[in-house]
Design an enzyme around this catalytic site. Sequence first.
Site, short mmCIF file in Angstrom:
data_model
loop_
_atom_site.label_atom_id
_atom_site.label_comp_id
_atom_site.label_asym_id
_atom_site.label_seq_id
_atom_site.Cartn_x
_atom_site.Cartn_y
_atom_site.Cartn_z
N LYS A 188 0.86 -1.20 0.00
CA LYS A 188 0.00 0.00 0.00
C LYS A 188 0.88 1.23 0.00
O LYS A 188 1.69 1.43 0.91
CB LYS A 188 -0.90 0.04 1.23
CG LYS A 188 -1.94 1.17 1.09
CD LYS A 188 -2.68 1.49 2.37
CE LYS A 188 -1.95 2.50 3.24
NZ LYS A 188 -1.71 3.80 2.59
N GLY A 241 6.92 4.39 8.77
CA GLY A 241 6.07 5.56 9.02
C GLY A 241 6.21 6.01 10.46
O GLY A 241 7.26 5.82 11.08
N SER A 242 5.14 6.56 10.99
CA SER A 242 5.21 7.16 12.33
C SER A 242 5.23 6.10 13.42
O SER A 242 4.68 5.01 13.25
CB SER A 242 4.01 8.09 12.54
OG SER A 242 2.81 7.35 12.45
N THR A 243 5.82 6.44 14.55
CA THR A 243 5.88 5.52 15.68
C THR A 243 4.46 5.21 16.18
O THR A 243 4.16 4.08 16.55
CB THR A 243 6.76 6.13 16.79
OG1 THR A 243 8.09 6.24 16.27
CG2 THR A 243 6.80 5.26 18.04
N GLY A 246 3.01 2.67 13.95
CA GLY A 246 3.77 1.44 14.17
C GLY A 246 3.21 0.63 15.33
O GLY A 246 3.06 -0.59 15.25
N GLU A 264 9.89 0.35 10.71
CA GLU A 264 10.94 1.35 10.56
C GLU A 264 10.27 2.69 10.85
O GLU A 264 9.46 3.16 10.06
CB GLU A 264 11.50 1.26 9.14
CG GLU A 264 12.93 1.74 9.03
CD GLU A 264 12.96 3.19 8.68
OE1 GLU A 264 13.00 4.00 9.63
OE2 GLU A 264 12.94 3.51 7.49
N CYS A 298 13.41 10.00 8.09
CA CYS A 298 13.32 9.40 9.42
C CYS A 298 14.64 9.56 10.17
O CYS A 298 14.65 9.66 11.38
CB CYS A 298 12.94 7.93 9.29
SG CYS A 298 13.91 7.05 8.07
N GLU A 395 9.69 14.36 16.93
CA GLU A 395 10.08 14.38 15.52
C GLU A 395 9.27 15.44 14.79
O GLU A 395 8.05 15.40 14.78
CB GLU A 395 9.82 13.00 14.90
CG GLU A 395 10.27 12.91 13.46
CD GLU A 395 10.14 11.50 12.89
OE1 GLU A 395 9.06 10.90 13.02
OE2 GLU A 395 11.12 11.01 12.31
#
Length: 497
Positions: A188, A241-243, A246, A264, A298, A395
């Site tokens: 995706k 992507g974002s934590t 995740g 990641e 990142c 971030e």
Amino acid sequence: MSDLFTTIETPIAKYEQPLGLFINNEFVKGVSGKTFETINPTTEKPITSVYEANEKDVDIAVAAARKAFEGSWSKVTPTERGRMLAKLADLFERDSDILSSIESLDNGKAFVMAKGDVANAAGCLRYYAGYADKIHGQTIDQNSESLTYTRHEPVGVCGQIIPWNFPLLMWSWKIGPAIATGCTVIIKTAEQTPLSGLYAAKLIKEAGFPPGVINIISGFGRVAGAAISSHMDIDKVAFTGSTMVGRTILQAAAKSNLKKVTLELGGKSPNIVFNDADIDNAISWSNFGIFFNHGQCCCAGSRILVQEDIHDQFVARFKERAAKNQLGNPFEMGTFQGPQVSQLQFDRIMEYINHGKQGGATVALGGERHGTEGYFIQPTVFTDVTSDMKIAQEEIFGPVVTIQKFKDEEEAIKIGNDTCYGLAAAVHTKNVNTAIRVSNAIKAGTVWINAYNMISYQAPFGGFKQSGLGRELGSYALENYTQVKTVHYRLGDALFA
Ligand code: NAI
Ligand code: MG
């Protein structure tokens, strides 16, 4: 022209853009028939609309990938898999101008940078092509009556969810090792940048992959992304992507079928400059470290830590350097920094900038929108920053850097590690001992010495702490896509006759 394709013209290339979901080697409309717009961040205007996948489309794509995995793909030899991946790499290079201009159009990155992304994506695919026929286990000697060996079998159907900051590069980091090891894929793309992945789908077909081996869907995280991470027939999910997302993915995997997960995620990477560093070199790498890709990396070197003797000189010269970064249209020669990817990202970054201003940090450079059209933000440098400030902890994912002062090595390490993240770091010094000691002490998956952002598909990449799980790239990534089977073969007589 059907509504599954449209002609797009960029300053570099005119090409046929697929708009459908790519399932079983065909472009199709989604089950709901719904489409969504993708925006050109330079103009803030829609480029076109693509079909949107929902849960039912994910089911269809997974069924296609499962059928290919158990059937046609399992009969393709490793050598042949490698040949297809290598052909795909060649096609990336053949169509590099088209692919790069799609990236510039849809993401806003400078065309020359996009060319670099495409070259790296091709390199990554070719690197993993070379691994396809080198995946093997061990024979293990136990005694004269047994034959014991391991097989590294493909993990199965893989769901892959990628972000918008490096659309094609993330596409190739994910697809390369999955295909080399014999898995099948449903990937995706990010809703902000669906176009390049769909153009690359055409190249998949041309490279000769059987239907169902690689399926590409456009859609939103909460719908299509969530359907992938909770799917009962997906064996592994890989996410960048974002934590925050995740965590959701890990939970969804745990609640569904315990699919394997690699993540990641974000970072707040320290870039540490010692008194004895080559200052020209350090300034140049630090500028590239934070402002490359408009800070949307990142591993961005978003926290510069400078030793006290050279702090003021560093700040003065770093500001001069950053002010020279050319902002503008990604297709113009000389542009280094284009717009941020979306209105939402622009707003998030401006909010952080305002927070920094109100929180007592000093704006040494920038701090405002650039121009009146497009999501451009001035390269922004904050000084007088302390570790407890939000801008030093979270971030920002934009062209914003904080500069902090440190006394000695011990303090540099302490501030460097004072974050929940652990993706990357850099150390600038002429002293080899300092360089090695500090790089050993920093809790991060990658450390650069006298450099920044040097990422190679040959070397592993991933995070300590909350920056992720597992490693991508290099031979390490192959472990994510294989599972080990031990086979014991008894040579002697029955033990318990
Ligand atoms: P995001 O994490 O929401 O999006 C990344 C991908 O995840 C997209 O494909 C999205 O559709 C998908 N996704 C979103 N929600 C999902 C869900 N519930 N289940 C499954 N998939 C889902 O990131 P976003 O909103 O684009 O950016 C927000 C922040 O995330 C950035 O400011 C940055 O800090 C960080 N980020 C980090 C990246 C990296 O390279 N590590 C890349 C992009 C964003
Ligand atoms: Mg876009």
